[in-house]
Write an enzyme that holds these catalytic residues in place. Structure first.
Site, short mmCIF file in Angstrom:
data_model
loop_
_atom_site.label_atom_id
_atom_site.label_comp_id
_atom_site.label_asym_id
_atom_site.label_seq_id
_atom_site.Cartn_x
_atom_site.Cartn_y
_atom_site.Cartn_z
CD GLU A 252 -2.70 1.52 0.28
OE1 GLU A 252 -3.32 0.58 -0.24
OE2 GLU A 252 -2.80 2.70 -0.11
CB THR A 294 -5.87 -0.59 -3.30
OG1 THR A 294 -5.51 0.53 -2.52
CG2 THR A 294 -5.14 -1.81 -2.81
CG HIS A 410 -4.84 3.69 3.19
ND1 HIS A 410 -5.50 4.85 3.53
CD2 HIS A 410 -5.29 3.33 1.96
CE1 HIS A 410 -6.32 5.17 2.53
NE2 HIS A 410 -6.21 4.27 1.57
CG ASP A 470 -1.31 0.58 -3.61
OD1 ASP A 470 -0.41 1.37 -3.24
OD2 ASP A 470 -2.43 0.53 -3.05
CG HIS A 471 -1.95 3.91 -5.06
ND1 HIS A 471 -1.81 4.68 -3.93
CD2 HIS A 471 -2.86 2.96 -4.75
CE1 HIS A 471 -2.61 4.23 -2.99
NE2 HIS A 471 -3.26 3.17 -3.45
C1 GP9 Z 1 -9.12 -0.47 0.61
C2 GP9 Z 1 -7.65 -0.37 0.71
C3 GP9 Z 1 -7.12 1.01 0.43
O1 GP9 Z 1 -9.55 -1.76 0.81
O2 GP9 Z 1 -7.08 -1.30 -0.13
O3 GP9 Z 1 -7.50 1.45 -0.80
P1 GP9 Z 1 -6.99 2.81 -1.47
O4 GP9 Z 1 -7.65 3.93 -0.73
O5 GP9 Z 1 -5.51 2.89 -1.39
O6 GP9 Z 1 -7.46 2.66 -2.87
MN MN Z 2 -3.88 1.75 -2.05
#
Ligand code: GP9
Ligand code: MN
Length: 626
Positions: A252, A294, A410, A470-471
């Site tokens: 994440e 994500t 996150h 992921d980003h």
């Molecule tokens: C949500 C988590 C975070 O289940 O994977 O998502 P994001 O806000 O990074 O898209």
């Molecule tokens: Mn994410």
């Protein structure tokens, strides 16, 4: 009544007061979005639609008028706040499509609070004051109505002007929707998006796209990307990890810059740094996720297709059967599973996972809400519980593909103090950047522990271990100047879009990727799946993919259409960002991040990228449903 009194009465009318308030707020909004304070532009582009609403309310019976004005004020204020906040994070104008995702707001409330800026108070301060006055029974001072003789012509004029603005602008599509909203009016742009509907066609002449003529389509894609076909036996590393278990860790918010970074003499990601010494490490890989964040990264890893541009792919196509990595591995006798500690409904994963062909998913229910940090169970807990499942496969000699999707890091990156092992210099204390580094250090340790356990159980040598982000985690426009400066200091140059979209991709195959190699060629998230497939001895010759095997190609062309305008792309030399279209766009040197004045020669790449994206959209639309 005297003219003067009439005028005073008019200024006292709710019609006038609320119109002024809403106009003031849209001036603030336009300033936040476009950096302009031009009142004339606001009047030309926005006033018409506001007046249509206000005159309609003024024509209501007086009892419902006050409520009508209060409501419309609250509705506009909420819309403006949503548009401003969304823009500060995503860099584009939110449209009604995003309303589909409102159900998820609760789950990310921590992040939303962290994005609130004091200036947003301007959207609501009057609402509070009015409510206070109402409680004190001082509002309205005297209920003043505006004569129908004024209201009806104003309504007619406002309606005609708004309609013409809508009608004349509805068909021209801009790549950059911020520029579109600036040129056409924010409110008018919102109406145009409703008129366009969710399936805005980005290209025509695609009738030949279907999942039945794979061979022809593959040729077209290869040609557009400028790639040559290489037979499997001539491919580098083809099947070098054949038959091994595949463990893919999606981290994440992990950007590339913390990798190898030392702060206050301490490595931020010591475990990953050690792994990289024995890995193929792609240091210039860029994110290509769409509105599904994500979940789009999960989609990209497993399909090598473009995420849909206006909605999370998991929502648009949750009902599809995607040709995917889990399905390819199933043919080779693998069990496939995915782990994520959030609730399964988030990003509609409940449909996404069957669409991707995973045999099993492990979600919040499986982790039992234990050891919560932020949005769900901690990454340490995720890895420990997942490890037990992997071990159970290992002891029964069942080959597996495990996708481990982490969550603890996150935004807003708050790690409990008893889990912090990074000792940051003073200037990072209590900053978002400092917290971000701490969270990267946290997940790095969790990954290190997982790898130790794989070693202890004798599972390590039999595995391919993939790690990628992921980003981005730190959005320039949503972080403070102090944070931008802190990141810039760490990078040794100004923190820019190219840095932000850069995520690491690490391929670790014990005994094969040793000694490690760093590849600085331009690459994207859609290249991850073909690269991994090649190592596992899967050809993908019969599969439509838009990425490429990075161990067998030297040039690239990558479309990015979220967080950047549609039509943005990376090639080996530049990052290109269009405005209305290509001609008024900007090209940035991929190495120096400087603006390149003469970019006409990249027009062909721009056209190719749009074509590739359109083919991907059409191909996905035609995929069979479950
Ligand atoms: C949500 C988590 C975070 O289940 O994977 O998502 P994001 O806000 O990074 O898209
Ligand atoms: Mn994410």
């Amino acid at each position: 009544m005297q003219n003067r009194e009439r005028l005073i009465d008019f200024f006292k009318s709710s019609f006038f007061i609320f119109t002024v308030l809403i106009v003031f707020k849209i001036i603030v909004l336009r300033y936040l979005l476009f950096g302009e304070m031009n009142i004339l532009n606001t009047i030309i582009f926005e006033l018409g639609i506001i007046l249509v609403f206000m005159t309609l309310i003024e024509m209501l019976p007086s009892i419902s008028k006050t409520i009508g004005y209060l409501l419309i004020n609250i509705i506009f204020s909420t819309l403006f706040l949503a548009v401003a906040m969304y823009h500060s994070y995503f860099g584009r104008i939110v449209t009604y499509f995003a309303l589909f995702q409102f159900g998820q707001v609760g789950a990310i409330s921590d992040s939303i609070f962290a994005l609130i800026k004091p200036v947003y108070l301007l959207f609501f301060i009057d609402v509070f004051i009015i409510i206070l006055f109402m409680i004190l029974r001082k509002f309205p001072v005297r209920s003043v109505s505006v004569s129908k003789k004024v209201i009806i012509p104003v309504f007619a004029l406002a309606f005609v002007v708004s309609f013409l603005n809508f009608y004349m602008n509805k068909d021209e599509f801009y790549s950059n929707n911020v520029v579109e909203a600036k040129d056409k009016g924010v409110l008018n742009y919102e109406l145009i998006e409703i008129y366009r509907g969710p399936d805005t066609a980005l290209a025509s002449d695609l009738d030949h796209i279907s999942n039945e003529n794979v061979e022809e389509l593959k040729k077209e894609i290869m040609e557009l990307k400028g790639l040559e076909y290489i037979p499997p036996e001539e491919r580098n590393y083809f099947g070098a990890a054949e038959g091994r278990n595949l463990i893919v860790i999606q981290v994440e918010s992990m950007q590339n810059f913390p990798i190898g970074l030392k702060v206050g003499g301490q490595e931020v990601t010591p475990n990953m740094n050690r792994i990289i010494e024995k890995s193929f490490y792609f240091s210039r890989l860029f994110q290509q996720t769409g509105p599904g964040n994500t979940s789009d990264a999960e989609f990209l890893m497993n399909t090598s297709l473009f995420p849909t541009p206006f909605n999370p792919t998991s929502q648009t196509y949750g009902n599809k059967i995607f040709p995917s990595l889990p399905r390819l591995l199933k043919e080779k006798g693998y069990a496939s599973m995915t782990f994520h500690a959030d609730e399964i409904e988030f990003w509609n994963r409940i449909e996404l996972y069957p669409a991707l062909g995973f045999d099993t998913y492990y979600d919040e229910t499986f982790f039992g809400k234990k050891d919560i940090i932020g949005m769900g169970s901690s990454d340490e807990y995720l890895f420990n519980k997942a490890f037990e499942v992997l071990k159970a496969h290992h002891v029964t000699d069942q080959k597996f593909y495990a996708h481990l999707v982490t969550l603890t890091t996150h935004h807003p990156f708050t790690i409990p103090s008893d889990r912090i092992t990074l000792d940051l210099p003073e200037k990072f204390q209590n900053t978002l950047t400092g917290n971000y580094l701490i969270s990267m250090n946290y997940v790095d340790r969790a990954i290190g522990e997982l790898i130790d356990r794989l070693k202890e159980e004798g599972m390590y040598e039999e595995s391919v271990i993939v790690i990628y982000g992921d980003h981005f985690g730190l959005q320039q426009s949503a972080i403070s100047e102090e944070d931008t400066n802190l990141v810039s200091d760490l990078l040794g140059h100004e923190y820019k879009t190219i840095d932000r979209l850069n995520i690491p991709f690490i391929l670790h195959v014990p005994g094969v990727t040793e000694p490690g190699q760093t590849f600085d060629k331009v690459s994207g998230q859609m290249d991850m799946m073909p690269t991994v497939a090649n190592l596992l001895g899967i050809t993908l010759d019969d599969q439509i993919i838009f990425g490429q095997d990075l161990l067998n190609s030297d040039q690239n062309l990558l479309g990015v259409r979220y967080y950047l305008p549609i039509g943005s792309f990376f090639n080996d030399e530049i990052l290109f960002i269009p405005e209305k279209g290509f001609e008024d766009g900007t090209a940035y040197d991929i190495h120096t991040e400087e603006v390149i004045e003469d970019f006409e020669k990249y027009k062909e790449d721009y056209d190719r990228v749009l074509k590739l994206e359109a083919i991907s959209d059409e191909y996905m639309k035609n995929l069979p449903e479950r």
